[in-house]
Design an enzyme around this catalytic site. Structure first.
Site, PDB file in Angstrom:
ATOM      1  N   GLU A  85       0.831  -1.206   0.000  1.00 16.12           N
ATOM      2  CA  GLU A  85       0.000   0.000   0.000  1.00 16.12           C
ATOM      3  C   GLU A  85       0.862   1.250   0.000  1.00 16.12           C
ATOM      4  O   GLU A  85       1.514   1.584   1.002  1.00 16.12           O
ATOM      5  CB  GLU A  85      -0.930   0.034   1.221  1.00 16.12           C
ATOM      6  N   LYS A 214      -8.185 -15.214  16.253  1.00 21.04           N
ATOM      7  CA  LYS A 214      -8.308 -14.715  14.881  1.00 21.04           C
ATOM      8  C   LYS A 214      -9.736 -14.329  14.520  1.00 21.04           C
ATOM      9  O   LYS A 214     -10.143 -14.438  13.360  1.00 21.04           O
ATOM     10  CB  LYS A 214      -7.744 -15.740  13.884  1.00 21.04           C
ATOM     11  N   ASP A 289       2.185 -14.190  12.727  1.00 13.74           N
ATOM     12  CA  ASP A 289       1.029 -14.768  12.033  1.00 13.74           C
ATOM     13  C   ASP A 289       0.173 -13.621  11.500  1.00 13.74           C
ATOM     14  O   ASP A 289      -0.423 -12.875  12.289  1.00 13.74           O
ATOM     15  CB  ASP A 289       0.225 -15.616  13.022  1.00 13.74           C
ATOM     16  N   HIS A 379      -2.658  10.446  -0.605  1.00  8.60           N
ATOM     17  CA  HIS A 379      -2.808   9.207  -1.366  1.00  8.60           C
ATOM     18  C   HIS A 379      -2.665   9.459  -2.876  1.00  8.60           C
ATOM     19  O   HIS A 379      -2.144   8.614  -3.590  1.00  8.60           O
ATOM     20  CB  HIS A 379      -4.141   8.549  -1.044  1.00  8.60           C
TER      21      HIS A 379
END
Length: 384
Positions: A85, A214, A289, A379
């Site tokens: 990104e 998660k 993870d 951006h």
């Protein structure tokens, strides 16, 4: 042919990887030339992946340096960040620069327990109560069962949640410098087998989803999972205006209306601008993870105007990281961890504090950009 090179063939020599990749190319018709180009011996990934055919590379940059005055992390750090990104690393670096100008960030770890919550079937309320009573009266035997599975982990306590013919046990473990999910799972299975033998309860699943692993969950926001970390900084009024091109009052209002009220209206777990962005980039770079970004997304960002200065804080209730085991064994990730002095034993709490400071920097920069009406232009310049 691709199936024949599948789970039955777990070889990780270069020849095994090349043979498997060739089979995949024949099966799919795709050429995998870039995937085939990697810079480490595949044996080092033998515990991290099956059916290896190569690697997918992600651009790696760094944020900082950032000054940190933590209980475990103290000094100046270049933070490795892996992302696709555009504008993310630049935004984090801007936040770190502003934090430095204000004297640095402070950070502390408050809790450090990995959880696993099995669900057992009992005959009903009376049986469930007897199982709970047996647990309370036999913790020494339970600790013994855990000790037989690990020399690094230790059971801290067991919280019980009865529900009719279901009995949930939320087991909390100290797991040293490992993230600890595998350790907690194996130890919890041993506890449940002991309970089956002694009480007649039946383990239905070693994870009854009250862990909660998660998945966004209120129990983790309130009680924590992994490491609960808080990071803060105070930015002087003149620095807010000169470097962030806004005011403390404007950032505070943006945080209030966006992060606090807006998140409440949406019913989100957590109240932040984009904590998951910083967590994902940090975790991928350092061999954590990536799915544990869920815990990082539940962070709460708070801002206050103190005599014109900007006080900003992030509370992260579920920073699930480790500095040994898992993806930290991989060569690139080991090098990234070495950049911040977080490779090996005795470093996990330091790593967690650096995660929180990185989120703090990203939140500061993004909130300030939104308060100044600059997010879109940033951006447009960097993210396209």
């Amino acid at each position: 042919m691709a199936e024949q090179k599948g789970l039955k063939n777990r070889g990780h020599s270069r020849a095994d990887v090349d043979e498997r990749r060739t089979a995949a190319e024949e099966f799919t018709g795709a050429k995998l030339e870039t995937i085939a180009a990697y810079g480490f011996e595949p044996e080092s990934a033998s515990k991290n992946i099956e059916n290896m055919i190569g690697t997918v590379q992600i651009p790696l940059g760094y944020g900082g340096p950032v000054k940190v005055h933590g209980e475990n992390a103290d000094g100046e750090f270049l933070i490795p960040l892996a992302t696709t990104e555009g504008a993310l690393v630049a935004s984090i670096s801007r936040g770190m620069s502003v934090i430095n100008a204000g004297g640095g960030a402070r950070a502390a770890v408050y809790e450090d327990y990995m959880t696993r919550a099995p669900v057992l079937r009992v005959d009903g309320i009376e049986h469930g109560r007897k199982v709970v009573e047996w647990i309370d009266a036999n913790m020494d035997r339970i600790h013994g069962a855990v000790a037989e599975t690990t020399s690094h982990g230790r059971l801290h306590r067991i919280d019980v949640y009865p529900n009719g013919r279901s009995l949930y046990l939320r087991c909390l473990y100290e797991t040293g410098d490992a993230m600890g999910m595998n350790m907690a799972t194996i130890a919890t299975e041993a506890i449940c087998r002991l309970l089956e033998r002694e009480t007649g309860a039946v383990m239905i699943s070693v994870s009854g989803n009250m862990c909660s692993d998660k998945k966004p969950a209120a129990i983790n926001m309130i009680n924590g999972r992994g490491k609960t970390v808080v990071a803060e900084a105070r930015i002087p009024k003149d620095i807010v205006e000169s470097k962030l091109h806004t005011t403390s009052a404007a950032v505070v209002e943006t945080n209030y209306r966006k992060n606090l009220v807006g998140s409440s209206m949406a019913g989100t777990f957590g109240a932040n601008a984009h904590a998951a962005n910083m967590v994902a980039a940090f975790y991928i770079a350092t061999g954590q993870d990536p799915a544990q970004v869920v815990g990082g997304s539940m962070s709460i960002t708070t801002c206050e105007d103190i005599d014109g200065d900007l006080y900003i804080c992030v509370r992260m209730p579920a920073v699930e990281v480790g500095t040994v085991g898992g993806g930290t064994r991989l060569p690139c990730q080991r090098e990234a961890l070495s950049m911040i002095g977080c490779l090996g034993d005795g470093k996990a709490k330091k790593l967690a504090e650096l995660v929180a400071v990185t989120v703090l920097a990203g939140e500061l920069s993004t909130l300030a950009a939104q308060a100044a009406g600059q997010l879109g232009s940033a951006h447009a310049a960097l993210g396209r």
